[in-house]
Design a protein around this motif. Sequence first.
Motif, short mmCIF file in Angstrom:
data_model
loop_
_atom_site.label_atom_id
_atom_site.label_comp_id
_atom_site.label_asym_id
_atom_site.label_seq_id
_atom_site.Cartn_x
_atom_site.Cartn_y
_atom_site.Cartn_z
N GLY A 70 9.68 -29.95 -78.71
CA GLY A 70 9.72 -29.21 -77.43
C GLY A 70 8.33 -28.92 -76.90
O GLY A 70 7.31 -29.38 -77.45
N GLY A 71 8.29 -28.12 -75.85
CA GLY A 71 7.03 -27.81 -75.19
C GLY A 71 6.06 -27.08 -76.10
O GLY A 71 4.85 -27.37 -76.12
N THR A 72 6.55 -26.14 -76.88
CA THR A 72 5.68 -25.35 -77.76
C THR A 72 4.98 -26.26 -78.76
O THR A 72 3.76 -26.17 -78.96
CB THR A 72 6.50 -24.26 -78.49
OG1 THR A 72 7.12 -23.45 -77.49
CG2 THR A 72 5.64 -23.42 -79.39
N ASP A 75 2.34 -28.51 -77.02
CA ASP A 75 1.11 -27.78 -76.70
C ASP A 75 0.26 -27.58 -77.96
O ASP A 75 -0.95 -27.81 -77.96
CB ASP A 75 1.44 -26.41 -76.08
CG ASP A 75 1.84 -26.52 -74.61
OD1 ASP A 75 1.55 -27.54 -73.98
OD2 ASP A 75 2.46 -25.56 -74.10
N HIS A 101 0.78 -20.54 -70.50
CA HIS A 101 1.93 -20.08 -71.31
C HIS A 101 1.43 -19.72 -72.70
O HIS A 101 0.43 -20.29 -73.18
CB HIS A 101 2.93 -21.25 -71.38
CG HIS A 101 4.24 -20.86 -71.98
ND1 HIS A 101 4.47 -20.87 -73.34
CD2 HIS A 101 5.40 -20.47 -71.40
CE1 HIS A 101 5.72 -20.50 -73.56
NE2 HIS A 101 6.31 -20.25 -72.40
N ALA A 103 2.39 -20.71 -75.40
CA ALA A 103 2.36 -21.91 -76.25
C ALA A 103 1.00 -22.60 -76.19
O ALA A 103 0.68 -23.43 -77.04
CB ALA A 103 3.47 -22.88 -75.85
N MET A 148 -2.61 -25.71 -67.14
CA MET A 148 -1.23 -26.09 -66.86
C MET A 148 -1.06 -26.77 -65.50
O MET A 148 -1.81 -26.50 -64.56
CB MET A 148 -0.30 -24.89 -67.00
CG MET A 148 -0.43 -23.83 -65.94
SD MET A 148 0.13 -22.18 -66.50
CE MET A 148 1.69 -22.51 -67.31
N ASN A 152 4.75 -21.28 -64.91
CA ASN A 152 6.18 -21.01 -65.11
C ASN A 152 6.64 -19.67 -64.53
O ASN A 152 7.82 -19.46 -64.32
CB ASN A 152 6.51 -21.06 -66.60
CG ASN A 152 5.61 -20.19 -67.42
OD1 ASN A 152 4.38 -20.37 -67.43
ND2 ASN A 152 6.17 -19.22 -68.11
N ASP A 177 -0.12 -28.73 -69.49
CA ASP A 177 1.23 -28.34 -69.84
C ASP A 177 2.07 -28.54 -68.57
O ASP A 177 1.94 -27.78 -67.61
CB ASP A 177 1.24 -26.87 -70.29
CG ASP A 177 2.64 -26.37 -70.58
OD1 ASP A 177 3.60 -26.90 -70.01
OD2 ASP A 177 2.77 -25.42 -71.39
N VAL A 179 5.44 -28.65 -68.50
CA VAL A 179 6.84 -28.34 -68.84
C VAL A 179 7.68 -28.04 -67.60
O VAL A 179 8.84 -28.42 -67.52
CB VAL A 179 6.88 -27.16 -69.85
CG1 VAL A 179 8.26 -26.54 -69.92
CG2 VAL A 179 6.44 -27.64 -71.22
N GLN A 180 7.08 -27.40 -66.60
CA GLN A 180 7.88 -26.98 -65.44
C GLN A 180 7.88 -27.98 -64.28
O GLN A 180 8.49 -27.69 -63.25
CB GLN A 180 7.36 -25.62 -64.92
CG GLN A 180 7.53 -24.47 -65.90
CD GLN A 180 8.99 -24.10 -66.17
OE1 GLN A 180 9.90 -24.51 -65.45
NE2 GLN A 180 9.21 -23.32 -67.21
N SER A 200 9.05 -31.01 -71.83
CA SER A 200 10.16 -30.40 -72.58
C SER A 200 11.47 -30.73 -71.87
O SER A 200 11.54 -30.66 -70.63
CB SER A 200 9.96 -28.89 -72.63
OG SER A 200 11.06 -28.27 -73.25
N HIS A 202 14.62 -29.28 -72.06
CA HIS A 202 15.64 -28.30 -71.65
C HIS A 202 15.35 -27.60 -70.32
O HIS A 202 16.15 -26.80 -69.84
CB HIS A 202 15.89 -27.28 -72.76
CG HIS A 202 14.83 -26.26 -72.98
ND1 HIS A 202 14.97 -24.96 -72.55
CD2 HIS A 202 13.62 -26.34 -73.56
CE1 HIS A 202 13.88 -24.28 -72.89
NE2 HIS A 202 13.05 -25.09 -73.51
N LYS A 203 14.20 -27.92 -69.72
CA LYS A 203 13.90 -27.35 -68.40
C LYS A 203 14.44 -28.24 -67.29
O LYS A 203 14.36 -27.90 -66.12
CB LYS A 203 12.39 -27.18 -68.21
CG LYS A 203 11.67 -26.48 -69.35
CD LYS A 203 11.98 -25.01 -69.43
CE LYS A 203 11.12 -24.36 -70.51
NZ LYS A 203 11.37 -22.93 -70.63
C1 LIG Z 1 4.87 -23.67 -69.08
C2 LIG Z 1 5.63 -23.70 -70.37
N1 LIG Z 1 5.06 -24.21 -71.47
C3 LIG Z 1 5.70 -24.27 -72.65
C4 LIG Z 1 6.98 -23.77 -72.79
C5 LIG Z 1 7.66 -23.86 -74.12
O1 LIG Z 1 8.58 -24.92 -74.10
P1 LIG Z 1 9.75 -25.03 -75.21
O2 LIG Z 1 10.74 -23.95 -74.87
O3 LIG Z 1 10.33 -26.39 -75.02
O4 LIG Z 1 9.12 -24.84 -76.53
C6 LIG Z 1 7.61 -23.20 -71.67
C7 LIG Z 1 8.95 -22.59 -71.81
O5 LIG Z 1 9.26 -21.60 -71.19
C8 LIG Z 1 6.92 -23.17 -70.43
O6 LIG Z 1 7.48 -22.64 -69.35
#
Ligand SMILES: Cc1ncc(COP(=O)(O)O)c(C=O)c1O
Length: 386
Positions: A70-72, A75, A101, A103, A148, A152, A177, A179-180, A200, A202-203
């Motif tokens: 995932g995103g975390t 990163d 974030h 992460a 980023m 987010n 990053d 993710v969004q 990621s 799931h977004k």
């Molecule tokens: C900008 C950003 N980076 C990283 C993450 C973490 O992603 P994940 O939930 O897939 O670990 C999020 C999740 O809210 C996010 O919004």
Amino acid sequence: MKRVYLDHTATTPLDERVFEAMRPYFSEAFGNASSVHSFGREAKSALEKARETIAKAIGAQSGEVFFTSGGTESDNFAIRGIAKASLKKGKNHIITSAAEHPAVLEPCEMLREEGFDVTVLPVDANGIVSPDQVKQAITGKTCLVTIMHANNEVGSISPIKEIAEAVHEKGLPLHTDAVQTPGKIPLNVAELGVDLVTLSAHKLYGPKGIGALYVKKGTELEPMLHGGGQERGKRPGTENVPLAVGFAKAVELAVSEMEVEMKRLATIRDNLQSAISNQFPSAIINGHPTERLPNILNISFDSSKIQLEGEMLVMNMDLEGIAVTSGSACTSGSMQPSHVLLAMGRDGKTARATLRFAFGKSNTTEDVEYVVAKLRHVISRMAGRA
Ligand SMILES: Cc1ncc(COP(=O)(O)O)c(C=O)c1O
């Protein structure tokens, strides 16, 4: 009771079409993608097809995409992976921004504890870092800049292309990053000029628990995990084929439906923004007025005009069936205002009186009137009690 989900930046429901694409890989096509027999080859082929789809969607080569949880993880992998590879060359300085974030901020803090220098650049009132600030912060010891793509909480979009130019002038890699952003705004690694990108699933209506890190060919990155040789030795562990297939399907749909869907969500967002601005004189819109994701509206209530607590607003809106967030984080049992809003210069009380509306597929223009009516009701009830 009508339920309205307005928290699509936290997560999104799985798209039915994504679920259908994943289904066979949970059951009949269950092979281990590293096995040489036909079961393994079937899984491997689906995994590589998924990688190819994601790479194509962001303008990358498939060998540049590494699946993660995932995103975390992506990163952490980008930041720690570059840091570890750079130490060997005597480089130990990382540049990031105050609006990132956790992460990103937390692995940077961990590296600081381990002896790295970390520069956390301030952001402007819209939550944006300028390429000039980045340029000035670079030293002979810098090994990575991580900023980023879009925030987010407030949705502000960073000038990544210009930041990449400033970073590359010094021969350094840029991590973003993102993710969004896939499916919200165009994301092409070559056009942005980035070296590492966090994604990621799931977004964007894909499954939870899978993400990816784009790593430009030739970028030196140490693995964080050690084990079997999966993901070209960079991220060992049995590959999660069904989730990778779902991720790819979600990316494909997000990109192909982006133009129409984002126009629709921007209209809903703009309508809600005007209605709130008209009806609540204490409302302040957070984020860049134009360089902002089309699906996010973040508002604070000016503490010099009205006293409101974001968490109470969230709970009261929830009682009305409306799911929003306040942007505050619970740290050590007390509510801390959002670090992003504080970095943008909001005072603590105003930052605490914040609501983030994040729109998605299930929202309609009819939701706007409903949400405003409920918000009016909740605020008058809370103000009456105060
Ligand atoms: C900008 C950003 N980076 C990283 C993450 C973490 O992603 P994940 O939930 O897939 O670990 C999020 C999740 O809210 C996010 O919004």
